[in-house]
Motif scaffolding. Structure first.
Motif, PDB file in Angstrom:
ATOM      1  N   ARG A  78      37.683 -73.780 -84.682  1.00 15.38           N
ATOM      2  CA  ARG A  78      37.445 -73.929 -86.122  1.00 15.38           C
ATOM      3  C   ARG A  78      37.992 -72.751 -86.922  1.00 15.38           C
ATOM      4  O   ARG A  78      38.548 -72.933 -88.012  1.00 15.38           O
ATOM      5  CB  ARG A  78      35.940 -74.086 -86.364  1.00 15.38           C
ATOM      6  CG  ARG A  78      35.550 -74.389 -87.800  1.00 15.38           C
ATOM      7  CD  ARG A  78      34.058 -74.664 -87.898  1.00 15.38           C
ATOM      8  NE  ARG A  78      33.676 -75.889 -87.204  1.00 15.38           N
ATOM      9  CZ  ARG A  78      32.418 -76.296 -87.036  1.00 15.38           C
ATOM     10  NH1 ARG A  78      31.413 -75.558 -87.509  1.00 15.38           N
ATOM     11  NH2 ARG A  78      32.157 -77.420 -86.401  1.00 15.38           N
ATOM     12  N   TYR A  79      37.830 -71.538 -86.399  1.00 15.82           N
ATOM     13  CA  TYR A  79      38.186 -70.344 -87.168  1.00 15.82           C
ATOM     14  C   TYR A  79      39.293 -69.503 -86.534  1.00 15.82           C
ATOM     15  O   TYR A  79      39.709 -68.504 -87.113  1.00 15.82           O
ATOM     16  CB  TYR A  79      36.948 -69.458 -87.363  1.00 15.82           C
ATOM     17  CG  TYR A  79      35.836 -70.145 -88.122  1.00 15.82           C
ATOM     18  CD1 TYR A  79      35.994 -70.491 -89.462  1.00 15.82           C
ATOM     19  CD2 TYR A  79      34.634 -70.457 -87.493  1.00 15.82           C
ATOM     20  CE1 TYR A  79      34.975 -71.129 -90.161  1.00 15.82           C
ATOM     21  CE2 TYR A  79      33.611 -71.093 -88.182  1.00 15.82           C
ATOM     22  CZ  TYR A  79      33.789 -71.428 -89.517  1.00 15.82           C
ATOM     23  OH  TYR A  79      32.782 -72.064 -90.206  1.00 15.82           O
ATOM     24  N   GLY A  80      39.729 -69.886 -85.348  1.00 18.36           N
ATOM     25  CA  GLY A  80      40.787 -69.121 -84.692  1.00 18.36           C
ATOM     26  C   GLY A  80      40.319 -67.819 -84.080  1.00 18.36           C
ATOM     27  O   GLY A  80      41.121 -66.890 -83.886  1.00 18.36           O
ATOM     28  N   PHE A  81      39.022 -67.723 -83.752  1.00  8.07           N
ATOM     29  CA  PHE A  81      38.491 -66.490 -83.177  1.00  8.07           C
ATOM     30  C   PHE A  81      39.123 -66.171 -81.825  1.00  8.07           C
ATOM     31  O   PHE A  81      39.409 -67.062 -81.022  1.00  8.07           O
ATOM     32  CB  PHE A  81      36.975 -66.601 -82.959  1.00  8.07           C
ATOM     33  CG  PHE A  81      36.150 -66.364 -84.184  1.00  8.07           C
ATOM     34  CD1 PHE A  81      36.248 -65.189 -84.903  1.00  8.07           C
ATOM     35  CD2 PHE A  81      35.248 -67.334 -84.617  1.00  8.07           C
ATOM     36  CE1 PHE A  81      35.475 -64.968 -86.026  1.00  8.07           C
ATOM     37  CE2 PHE A  81      34.465 -67.128 -85.742  1.00  8.07           C
ATOM     38  CZ  PHE A  81      34.579 -65.945 -86.449  1.00  8.07           C
ATOM     39  N   ASN A  82      39.298 -64.889 -81.585  1.00  5.11           N
ATOM     40  CA  ASN A  82      39.470 -64.364 -80.241  1.00  5.11           C
ATOM     41  C   ASN A  82      38.115 -63.810 -79.816  1.00  5.11           C
ATOM     42  O   ASN A  82      37.478 -63.066 -80.578  1.00  5.11           O
ATOM     43  CB  ASN A  82      40.529 -63.269 -80.219  1.00  5.11           C
ATOM     44  CG  ASN A  82      41.912 -63.819 -80.514  1.00  5.11           C
ATOM     45  OD1 ASN A  82      42.486 -64.523 -79.703  1.00  5.11           O
ATOM     46  ND2 ASN A  82      42.435 -63.512 -81.699  1.00  5.11           N
ATOM     47  N   VAL A  83      37.676 -64.173 -78.623  1.00  3.82           N
ATOM     48  CA  VAL A  83      36.320 -63.857 -78.175  1.00  3.82           C
ATOM     49  C   VAL A  83      36.374 -62.722 -77.158  1.00  3.82           C
ATOM     50  O   VAL A  83      37.113 -62.793 -76.170  1.00  3.82           O
ATOM     51  CB  VAL A  83      35.644 -65.093 -77.542  1.00  3.82           C
ATOM     52  CG1 VAL A  83      34.233 -64.744 -77.073  1.00  3.82           C
ATOM     53  CG2 VAL A  83      35.617 -66.249 -78.534  1.00  3.82           C
ATOM     54  N   PHE A  84      35.566 -61.693 -77.427  1.00  2.00           N
ATOM     55  CA  PHE A  84      35.495 -60.547 -76.524  1.00  2.00           C
ATOM     56  C   PHE A  84      34.051 -60.377 -76.054  1.00  2.00           C
ATOM     57  O   PHE A  84      33.180 -59.983 -76.832  1.00  2.00           O
ATOM     58  CB  PHE A  84      35.993 -59.279 -77.224  1.00  2.00           C
ATOM     59  CG  PHE A  84      37.438 -59.362 -77.611  1.00  2.00           C
ATOM     60  CD1 PHE A  84      38.432 -59.023 -76.708  1.00  2.00           C
ATOM     61  CD2 PHE A  84      37.810 -59.822 -78.866  1.00  2.00           C
ATOM     62  CE1 PHE A  84      39.772 -59.126 -77.053  1.00  2.00           C
ATOM     63  CE2 PHE A  84      39.135 -59.935 -79.222  1.00  2.00           C
ATOM     64  CZ  PHE A  84      40.127 -59.586 -78.310  1.00  2.00           C
ATOM     65  N   PHE A  85      33.824 -60.715 -74.799  1.00  2.00           N
ATOM     66  CA  PHE A  85      32.507 -60.488 -74.203  1.00  2.00           C
ATOM     67  C   PHE A  85      32.400 -59.014 -73.824  1.00  2.00           C
ATOM     68  O   PHE A  85      33.293 -58.466 -73.169  1.00  2.00           O
ATOM     69  CB  PHE A  85      32.331 -61.342 -72.946  1.00  2.00           C
ATOM     70  CG  PHE A  85      32.268 -62.818 -73.206  1.00  2.00           C
ATOM     71  CD1 PHE A  85      31.071 -63.429 -73.544  1.00  2.00           C
ATOM     72  CD2 PHE A  85      33.407 -63.600 -73.113  1.00  2.00           C
ATOM     73  CE1 PHE A  85      31.008 -64.793 -73.782  1.00  2.00           C
ATOM     74  CE2 PHE A  85      33.361 -64.963 -73.346  1.00  2.00           C
ATOM     75  CZ  PHE A  85      32.161 -65.561 -73.684  1.00  2.00           C
ATOM     76  N   SER A  86      31.306 -58.390 -74.221  1.00  5.53           N
ATOM     77  CA  SER A  86      31.113 -56.980 -73.876  1.00  5.53           C
ATOM     78  C   SER A  86      29.685 -56.766 -73.397  1.00  5.53           C
ATOM     79  O   SER A  86      28.744 -56.730 -74.197  1.00  5.53           O
ATOM     80  CB  SER A  86      31.404 -56.082 -75.083  1.00  5.53           C
ATOM     81  OG  SER A  86      31.432 -54.725 -74.689  1.00  5.53           O
ATOM     82  N   PRO A  87      29.493 -56.655 -72.088  1.00  2.68           N
ATOM     83  CA  PRO A  87      28.132 -56.494 -71.555  1.00  2.68           C
ATOM     84  C   PRO A  87      27.519 -55.157 -71.947  1.00  2.68           C
ATOM     85  O   PRO A  87      28.173 -54.116 -71.897  1.00  2.68           O
ATOM     86  CB  PRO A  87      28.329 -56.597 -70.038  1.00  2.68           C
ATOM     87  CG  PRO A  87      29.764 -56.258 -69.807  1.00  2.68           C
ATOM     88  CD  PRO A  87      30.502 -56.721 -71.023  1.00  2.68           C
ATOM     89  N   HIS A  88      26.267 -55.227 -72.318  1.00  2.00           N
ATOM     90  CA  HIS A  88      25.529 -54.075 -72.831  1.00  2.00           C
ATOM     91  C   HIS A  88      24.806 -53.331 -71.715  1.00  2.00           C
ATOM     92  O   HIS A  88      24.706 -52.111 -71.722  1.00  2.00           O
ATOM     93  CB  HIS A  88      24.546 -54.606 -73.882  1.00  2.00           C
ATOM     94  CG  HIS A  88      23.502 -53.662 -74.339  1.00  2.00           C
ATOM     95  ND1 HIS A  88      22.196 -53.738 -73.929  1.00  2.00           N
ATOM     96  CD2 HIS A  88      23.553 -52.623 -75.193  1.00  2.00           C
ATOM     97  CE1 HIS A  88      21.489 -52.788 -74.511  1.00  2.00           C
ATOM     98  NE2 HIS A  88      22.278 -52.097 -75.276  1.00  2.00           N
ATOM     99  N   TYR A  89      24.308 -54.075 -70.729  1.00  2.00           N
ATOM    100  CA  TYR A  89      23.537 -53.483 -69.632  1.00  2.00           C
ATOM    101  C   TYR A  89      24.062 -54.044 -68.315  1.00  2.00           C
ATOM    102  O   TYR A  89      23.879 -55.224 -68.024  1.00  2.00           O
ATOM    103  CB  TYR A  89      22.055 -53.809 -69.806  1.00  2.00           C
ATOM    104  CG  TYR A  89      21.133 -53.213 -68.752  1.00  2.00           C
ATOM    105  CD1 TYR A  89      21.407 -51.999 -68.149  1.00  2.00           C
ATOM    106  CD2 TYR A  89      19.965 -53.881 -68.381  1.00  2.00           C
ATOM    107  CE1 TYR A  89      20.562 -51.456 -67.204  1.00  2.00           C
ATOM    108  CE2 TYR A  89      19.099 -53.336 -67.436  1.00  2.00           C
ATOM    109  CZ  TYR A  89      19.407 -52.128 -66.845  1.00  2.00           C
ATOM    110  OH  TYR A  89      18.569 -51.595 -65.904  1.00  2.00           O
ATOM    111  N   VAL A  90      24.731 -53.204 -67.561  1.00  2.00           N
ATOM    112  CA  VAL A  90      25.292 -53.615 -66.273  1.00  2.00           C
ATOM    113  C   VAL A  90      24.502 -52.908 -65.177  1.00  2.00           C
ATOM    114  O   VAL A  90      24.694 -51.721 -64.917  1.00  2.00           O
ATOM    115  CB  VAL A  90      26.791 -53.274 -66.179  1.00  2.00           C
ATOM    116  CG1 VAL A  90      27.359 -53.748 -64.839  1.00  2.00           C
ATOM    117  CG2 VAL A  90      27.562 -53.908 -67.339  1.00  2.00           C
TER     118      VAL A  90
END
Length: 443
Positions: A288-300
């Motif tokens: 819908r918006y052309g997003f690029n998605v970046f997953f960034s884990p907070h607690y590994v």
């Protein structure tokens, strides 16, 4: 003029970027407020993790009493087992028994240090406590026994009881030794039982000042009848800044996703739905918006269902994998620099949200606790939240649509409100420190 000596207790695990950013922010605001140099020591469950950060600290010490689930998790990682195994349960039971042995040893050591004898158990932490001018319970959520938007169960109730016992015990020891105590900005509650209320009242009434980081917790503290001086302020992590610039280039619009769950708080079916709802909503948002998605884990943590695994599971279910990527950042400065580059953030964890809004990035909280909804209420963006137990693909998309449509208004509001809340943090910390250490004069 004598150097001020401050001991910060209750510092968490540095695998959790929330614990790291709170520690960095607490140290920074103390040094900003206190006159001249200050001797700073911290007590933490993760001594080696704190030492690796090379912060301006004079000593990094273990706590008087270890937290059982942290001990069990550490043993599990070393043994290569998961929390579902019988061996882990044995680790947890042994760690719980060991906590009470440590408590007895700590009581004896506290008596020894009080009467001028050298403690035989963890003497360094007791010596620092004896010699400091002030003890600070670090910013966090140190006084609670549940997450307000999640169902309670025996595992989490027992876990929170042990954490709360450890927090209360250390504050009681500091009070016994004759030290003033301040609770830095915390969320407090909820409480489901008399045990949680009793321990929290005991701890907070032993503090000279209790700083509270959002209005829901402030109401809970008032309902407990706490006699200490109470100040409503905000999260110290709102003050955190970094000069680091994120090294990777990427196309906009970009959305950061920092998902996560409390293990054993949701059924397997709800966890599966959480993963699928995120994947479906993100696919639609990309289209819908052309997003690029970046997953960034907070607690590994390296244990099952940590934030990295949740990121991987969501990405696995997405159709638009070519527009999505997992980025595991090295420390909180790189994490913050990534969030500052984003056009939007979706997070179920507290401090990706705090660091996001401090950079004026429109953020959606998929909230599991009032610490999240309370912060956004304080900021005037309570419409940018969804309860984690009510999450669906449709609700996530509806909020994404709203935030994207109103993003400029949200940015403008954040620029104003964040600056106001940052100032309340500085003022609250200065007021709380003034009776006990030498603070800088107002210019």
């Amino acid at each position: 003029m004598a150097q001020s000596k401050i001991l910060i207790i209750h510092v968490g695990d540095m695998d959790n970027k929330g614990s790291e950013v709170l520690l960095r922010s607490d140290i920074s605001v103390i040094k900003e407020v206190v006159k001249d140099d200050v001797f700073l020591s911290v007590s933490t469950v993760n001594v080696e993790g704190v030492k690796k950060l090379n912060l301006p600290l004079n000593a990094v010490l273990p706590p008087t009493v270890d937290i059982p689930y942290k001990t069990a998790d550490s043993l599990a990682r070393k043994s290569g087992i998961t929390r579902n195994t019988s061996k882990y349960k044995v680790f947890a039971i042994v760690s719980l028994i060991y906590m009470f042995i440590q408590t007895l040893l700590s009581v004896v050591s506290a008596v020894f240090i009080k009467i001028g004898l050298k403690p035989f158990y963890r003497s360094e932490i007791f010596s620092h406590m004896k010699n400091c001018d002030l003890v600070i319970s670090c910013s966090d959520e140190n006084f609670k026994e549940a997450a307000s938007l999640l169902p309670s169960n025996f595992y989490w109730t027992l876990t929170w009881w042990t954490i709360l016992f450890q927090r209360t015990f250390e504050i009681s020891v500091a009070k016994f030794i004759g030290k003033p105590i301040i609770a830095f900005p915390n969320s407090v509650g909820p409480f489901k039982t008399w045990v949680g209320r009793f321990l929290s009242k005991l701890a907070l009434n032993n503090c000279a000042y209790v700083l509270i980081r959002e209005p829901v917790s402030y109401e809970i503290v008032n309902s407990l009848g706490i006699r200490s001086r109470k100040i409503l302020t905000s999260d110290t992590a709102l003050l955190f800044e970094t000069k680091k610039r994120f090294s990777e280039n990427f196309s906009h619009p970009a959305i950061a996703v920092c998902p996560g769950i409390y293990r054993y708080s949701l059924s397997d079916e709800k966890v599966r739905n959480y993963i699928l709802d995120h994947a479906k909503a993100l696919d639609v948002a990309v289209e819908r918006y052309g997003f690029n998605v970046f997953f960034s884990p907070h607690y590994v943590s390296g244990l099952e269902y940590d934030d990295l695994e949740i990121c991987e599971l969501i990405l696995h279910e997405m159709k638009n994998k070519n527009r999505s990527k997992i980025i595991v950042t090295n420390g909180v400065e790189e994490f913050k620099s990534l969030l500052d580059c984003m056009d939007m953030i979706i997070t179920s964890k507290m401090h990706p949200g705090v660091m996001g809004v401090s950079g004026h990035v429109p953020t959606l909280f998929i909230a599991y606790d009032h610490k999240q909804t309370g912060l956004f209420k304080h900021l005037g963006i309570e419409d940018c939240t969804i309860s984690i137990v009510e999450t669906s693909c449709e609700k996530i998309l509806s909020k994404v649509d709203f935030i994207w449509r109103e993003r400029e208004k949200i940015r403008d509001l954040l620029q104003m409100r964040v600056a106001e809340l940052q100032e309340t943090v500085r003022k609250a910390v200065k007021e709380a420190l003034t009776p006990f250490v030498h603070v800088k004069e107002d210019s």
